[in-house]
Each structure stands twice: as structure tokens, then as C-alpha cells.
Design a protein around this motif. Structure first.
Motif, PDB file in Angstrom:
ATOM      1  N   PHE A   1       9.364   1.316   7.172  1.00 42.14           N
ATOM      2  CA  PHE A   1       9.915   1.198   8.516  1.00 42.14           C
ATOM      3  C   PHE A   1       9.408  -0.087   9.172  1.00 42.14           C
ATOM      4  O   PHE A   1       8.297  -0.543   8.896  1.00 42.14           O
ATOM      5  N   SER A   2      10.202  -0.657  10.036  1.00 46.41           N
ATOM      6  CA  SER A   2       9.742  -1.675  10.967  1.00 46.41           C
ATOM      7  C   SER A   2       9.771  -1.082  12.370  1.00 46.41           C
ATOM      8  O   SER A   2      10.620  -0.241  12.682  1.00 46.41           O
TER       9      SER A   2
ATOM     10  N   MET B   1       4.856  -2.595   9.729  1.00 46.82           N
ATOM     11  CA  MET B   1       5.619  -1.754   8.813  1.00 46.82           C
ATOM     12  C   MET B   1       4.786  -0.581   8.292  1.00 46.82           C
ATOM     13  O   MET B   1       3.987  -0.745   7.366  1.00 46.82           O
ATOM     14  N   PRO B   2       4.964   0.637   8.827  1.00 45.41           N
ATOM     15  CA  PRO B   2       4.418   1.834   8.172  1.00 45.41           C
ATOM     16  C   PRO B   2       5.262   2.158   6.930  1.00 45.41           C
ATOM     17  O   PRO B   2       6.485   1.986   6.934  1.00 45.41           O
ATOM     18  N   GLN B   3       4.610   2.631   5.879  1.00 44.52           N
ATOM     19  CA  GLN B   3       5.297   2.907   4.623  1.00 44.52           C
ATOM     20  C   GLN B   3       4.765   4.181   3.977  1.00 44.52           C
ATOM     21  O   GLN B   3       3.646   4.614   4.242  1.00 44.52           O
ATOM     22  N   ALA B   4       5.587   4.755   3.090  1.00 46.68           N
ATOM     23  CA  ALA B   4       5.162   5.881   2.257  1.00 46.68           C
ATOM     24  C   ALA B   4       5.807   5.732   0.891  1.00 46.68           C
ATOM     25  O   ALA B   4       6.966   5.313   0.786  1.00 46.68           O
ATOM     26  N   SER B   5       5.066   6.046  -0.172  1.00 42.79           N
ATOM     27  CA  SER B   5       5.619   5.994  -1.524  1.00 42.79           C
ATOM     28  C   SER B   5       5.067   7.144  -2.337  1.00 42.79           C
ATOM     29  O   SER B   5       3.930   7.588  -2.121  1.00 42.79           O
ATOM     30  N   PHE B   6       5.882   7.635  -3.285  1.00 41.16           N
ATOM     31  CA  PHE B   6       5.532   8.786  -4.107  1.00 41.16           C
ATOM     32  C   PHE B   6       5.927   8.500  -5.549  1.00 41.16           C
ATOM     33  O   PHE B   6       6.988   7.921  -5.813  1.00 41.16           O
ATOM     34  N   GLY B   7       5.081   8.894  -6.493  1.00 40.10           N
ATOM     35  CA  GLY B   7       5.375   8.732  -7.913  1.00 40.10           C
ATOM     36  C   GLY B   7       5.264  10.064  -8.630  1.00 40.10           C
ATOM     37  O   GLY B   7       4.367  10.869  -8.341  1.00 40.10           O
ATOM     38  N   LEU B   8       6.180  10.315  -9.565  1.00 41.25           N
ATOM     39  CA  LEU B   8       6.186  11.572 -10.303  1.00 41.25           C
ATOM     40  C   LEU B   8       6.697  11.320 -11.713  1.00 41.25           C
ATOM     41  O   LEU B   8       7.813  10.825 -11.899  1.00 41.25           O
ATOM     42  N   GLY B   9       5.877  11.630 -12.719  1.00 42.67           N
ATOM     43  CA  GLY B   9       6.272  11.456 -14.108  1.00 42.67           C
ATOM     44  C   GLY B   9       5.084  11.640 -15.024  1.00 42.67           C
ATOM     45  O   GLY B   9       4.000  12.055 -14.591  1.00 42.67           O
ATOM     46  N   ASN B  10       5.256  11.339 -16.307  1.00 44.03           N
ATOM     47  CA  ASN B  10       4.149  11.542 -17.236  1.00 44.03           C
ATOM     48  C   ASN B  10       3.181  10.370 -17.268  1.00 44.03           C
ATOM     49  O   ASN B  10       2.129  10.453 -17.903  1.00 44.03           O
TER      50      ASN B  10
ATOM     51  N   ILE C   1       1.435  -2.283   7.017  1.00 45.45           N
ATOM     52  CA  ILE C   1       1.510  -3.711   6.725  1.00 45.45           C
ATOM     53  C   ILE C   1       1.833  -4.475   8.000  1.00 45.45           C
ATOM     54  O   ILE C   1       2.639  -4.023   8.820  1.00 45.45           O
ATOM     55  N   ALA C   2       1.206  -5.637   8.153  1.00 43.06           N
ATOM     56  CA  ALA C   2       1.507  -6.542   9.258  1.00 43.06           C
ATOM     57  C   ALA C   2       1.965  -7.877   8.677  1.00 43.06           C
ATOM     58  O   ALA C   2       1.327  -8.419   7.770  1.00 43.06           O
ATOM     59  N   ARG C   3       3.080  -8.396   9.190  1.00 39.94           N
ATOM     60  CA  ARG C   3       3.618  -9.696   8.786  1.00 39.94           C
ATOM     61  C   ARG C   3       3.725 -10.576  10.028  1.00 39.94           C
ATOM     62  O   ARG C   3       4.172 -10.127  11.083  1.00 39.94           O
ATOM     63  N   ILE C   4       3.321 -11.820   9.886  1.00 43.34           N
ATOM     64  CA  ILE C   4       3.446 -12.772  10.984  1.00 43.34           C
ATOM     65  C   ILE C   4       3.966 -14.084  10.416  1.00 43.34           C
ATOM     66  O   ILE C   4       3.566 -14.507   9.328  1.00 43.34           O
TER      67      ILE C   4
ATOM     68  N   PRO D   1      13.307  -8.283   9.589  1.00 41.26           N
ATOM     69  CA  PRO D   1      12.579  -7.010   9.652  1.00 41.26           C
ATOM     70  C   PRO D   1      12.624  -6.251   8.335  1.00 41.26           C
ATOM     71  O   PRO D   1      13.626  -6.244   7.616  1.00 41.26           O
ATOM     72  N   ASN D   2      11.482  -5.643   8.026  1.00 42.71           N
ATOM     73  CA  ASN D   2      11.384  -4.699   6.916  1.00 42.71           C
ATOM     74  C   ASN D   2      11.738  -5.311   5.562  1.00 42.71           C
ATOM     75  O   ASN D   2      12.407  -4.706   4.742  1.00 42.71           O
ATOM     76  N   THR D   3      11.296  -6.532   5.340  1.00 40.54           N
ATOM     77  CA  THR D   3      11.330  -7.130   4.014  1.00 40.54           C
ATOM     78  C   THR D   3       9.894  -7.421   3.611  1.00 40.54           C
ATOM     79  O   THR D   3       9.039  -7.675   4.466  1.00 40.54           O
TER      80      THR D   3
END
Length: 377
Positions: A225-226, A241-250, A260-263, A269-271
Motif C-alpha cells: 500500500f501507499s 508503504m506498509p506491506q505484507a507477504s506470505f509464502g507457502l510450499g515445500n 518502507i519509506a521512499r524519498i 506511488p507504490n513502486t
């Protein structure tokens, strides 16, 4: 993890829905805006389009930051392609089906009313990406064969990945599937030996102890998100940018939260600059003017499984005490000029297992330098 479960559960239904959507009367779209409930005529003036494909070459190595370091996650290389946004020629049957499928699996699309409050002129633009990648892992003790118990095992990971992306003005959503192989068939020893010979560096001794061959299938779900008020009030000079990520597998099972902060100048936005092996959510720029930026971020990861430490699914190791909580820091600079892109990123994961080199806290951090070059066409 719920988001990944949701993705799996609706995946089959979405494919069935694609055929139904294709037969319905889908309303026409404007030149810059796709069909969908988040689209309106004002989007043209507010949201830049991505009308070019992207091709990137990424090279990660701990020696890119410190030439005297060669251990743990020691190197990675990737060639990544990402398509332009699906914004035009909506009369195409295949594009209409792809759009319908992406809308069906999108988590934000289930909360349309709340999303429109977040950004009343939000743009829904799907796209896709493919990549070929290789990762190399090695112990701290590089010249003992076998390496001592409790050290990082030798392994390589050779894989292809497919990414499906939904981009709104201030939200990026990604679904990724990785299919590959771990073990001798991943050709990590050959790759590392070639690099060491070219650099006149001594070869590592214990590659015959690497993980056994095993097929890999891993899925990932990511949201970024931005914050609109921050971006707009700063006149595109600052992006949080708040973010969330999830991984699922073997290979990997985890959940991670990032900030994250970008200046910089002329921020979109949001790249965010791509990486190969991290839990941060990346998305390529979709503006082709001059821009320059610096960025920094932090992530906190809850780890359930890491094959590259715990060993093969059918032959697990018992000498590794896996850290269930891992921090991750990122910083870097990037430059975008017309069709060309270059960036340098530093990645700093904290202690991943109990015997990792260094004392407690920050002294156990391992550092990887990432070099990225690419262009748009």
C-alpha cells in the motif's frame, strides 16, 4: 496465510468463471481505464499508465557488499520480464478473460466500497510477469568436507516463476508461483565454480554434501500500500508503504510484515525495486520520465519452514536450530531515465539459525548487495 488459502480455494472457481464472464456484456472502457468497479473517467488525469513491458537483470551476491564474504545465501541471479498493464484493446477475448480472472481472485476487489474511500478514483490494472532465477547457498566453513554440523548446508535452487499482478493507484497485489528444483540438478556448483575461476578465487570444497534433488512448488501472496495523504501532500517526493507477504510450499513457509519509506524526485506511488530472495514486495515503475530515489525499509518475518536450512522434505536435518523470527532490512538508490533503469540495493537479514556467525542482535546480520539493470520496450 489466510490470503494464500483463499487464493488456492478460489483458483479453480475463477477459471470456471472466466468462461462465464466472456459471454456476458462487459461495459466498454475508456482509453486509459480498464473495465471494473474501481474505474472511472477521472482515472486518466490521475493515474499514469504502464504501456511498456519491462526486462530486468538482477545479480545478488554478498561479495557485492563485502568482497571478503562468501557464505549462507551467497548469490542469486534472475532475468525478469513484466508485461505492460492491461489498459487498452479491451475488445480482445483473451484480454477480457484475463481481466475477469484477475478481478475474481483479487482480495481488494471484495472490498470495493472501502477501496473507493481509500482512493475514489482507483485504477484496476492487471499484468503478468515471468522470470528465470538461480540461488546459491553455502556454509561459513567453505573448505571443510563435510562442513561442520550446524553450519548452513550447500544447496542450489533453479526455478521459473510466474507473477500475476493487480495494480490500483495506491495498492499493488501479487500472486506468484515458483516451480523449480533443488540439488545437483540446480547446477549451483557449476555456476559458482565458473565465477570463482573467472575471479581467480579458490573453489569451495563441500559441494558433494549439498541437498538432494527435489522438485519445488511454492506460492506467494503479496500486498503493498501507499499512503495517499503522505504522497499527495509531499507533491510526489515521499512515499510510505506498509506491506505484507506470505509464502507457502515445500521450500518456504512464512508470513512477513514490512514498512518502507521512499524519498526522491518524480516518485510513482507504490513502486519498489525488485529483489530475488527477500520478503519485500516489489513492483516496477510505470512512468518513463526521469526519476531518482533513495529508499529504506524493515520487515519482520515469522518462519515455519526454510528448506535451505532444514534440508530436503524427505531427508530433514536435525542439527539446525531454525530462528522462527527473522528481521530484514533494506536500503538502496535507483535511477530511472526514459527507458532505462539501474539500482543498487543492500539487504540485511538477521540471524536465521542459532549457529549463524556473529554474536547476538545486529552482529549476526548477513549482508547481500543487489545490482539491477533493465529497460522498457
Amino acid at each position: 496465510m489466510w490470503s494464500l488459502y483463499r487464493f488456492v480455494s478460489i483458483f479453480g472457481c475463477a477459471f470456471m468463471a472466466m468462461g462465464l464472464f466472456a459471454n456476458e456484456n462487459i461495459p466498454p472502457c475508456s482509453e486509459f481505464c480498464t473495465c471494473g468497479e474501481f474505474c472511472n473517467d477521472n482515472a486518466k488525469s490521475r493515474t499514469p499508465k504502464s504501456d511498456k513491458h519491462s526486462l530486468l537483470l538482477l545479480y545478488e551476491n554478498d561479495s557485492n557488499f563485502n568482497p571478503h564474504i562468501d557464505r549462507y545465501y551467497t548469490a542469486g541471479v534472475a532475468l525478469k520480464f513484466h508485461s505492460k498493464d492491461l489498459l487498452q484493446n479491451q475488445t480482445s477475448k483473451h484480454r477480457t478473460r484475463f481481466y475477469a480472472f484477475m478481478n475474481a481472485i483479487s482480495l481488494p476487489s471484495f472490498f470495493a466500497k472501502y477501496l473507493q474511500k481509500y482512493d475514489e478514483n482507483a485504477l484496476f490494472a492487471p499484468s503478468f510477469g515471468i522470470a528465470m532465477s538461480q540461488e546459491i547457498y553455502a556454509p561459513k566453513d567453505k573448505f571443510s568436507n563435510p562442513p561442520p554440523s550446524g553450519d548452513y548446508p550447500y544447496s542450489g535452487f533453479l526455478y521459473t516463476s510466474v507473477v500475476l499482478q493487480n495494480r490500483f493507484k495506491y495498492i499493488v497485489e501479487q500472486f506468484e508461483a515458483q516451480i523449480g528444483i533443488v540439488g545437483k540438478a540446480a547446477l549451483a556448483k557449476q555456476t559458482q565454480d565458473f565465477i570463482h575461476e573467472a575471479r581467480n578465487v579458490r573453489k569451495l570444497a563441500g559441494w558433494d554434501t549439498q541437498l538432494k534433488n527435489e522438485g519445488i512448488f511454492n506460492m506467494y501472496y503479496r500486498l503493498s500500500f501507499s499512503l495517499p495523504k503522505v504522497y499527495e501532500k509531499s507533491k510526489s517526493l515521499l512515499d510510505i508503504m506498509p506491506q505484507a507477504s506470505f509464502g507457502l510450499g515445500n521450500a518456504k513457509i512464512y508470513a512477513q510484515a514490512n514498512l518502507i519509506a521512499r524519498i526522491g524526485y518524480n516518485l510513482i506511488p507504490n513502486t519498489f525495486t525488485p529483489t530475488i530472495n527477500s520478503g519485500f514486495v516489489s513492483a516496477m515503475k510505470h512512468s518513463f520520465d526521469f526519476s531518482v530515489e533513495a529508499y529504506a525499509g524493515v520487515g519482520i518475518r515469522a518462519v515455519v519452514r526454510n528448506m535451505f536450512l532444514q534440508g530436503n522434505s524427505f531427508l530433514p536435518r536435525n542439527d539446525i536450530d531454525l530462528s522462527r523470527g527473522v528481521g530484514e532490512f533494506i536500503w538502496g538508490v535507483s535511477l530511472n531515465y526514459k527507458r532505462f533503469f539501474v539500482a543498487y540495493t543492500g539487504l540485511h537479514p538477521t540471524r536465521e539459525f542459532s549457529n549463524q556467525d556473529g554474536g547476538g542482535g545486529l552482529s549476526g546480520i548477513h549482508t547481500i548487495g543487489s545490482i539491477i539493470v533493465g529497460g522498457n520496450f
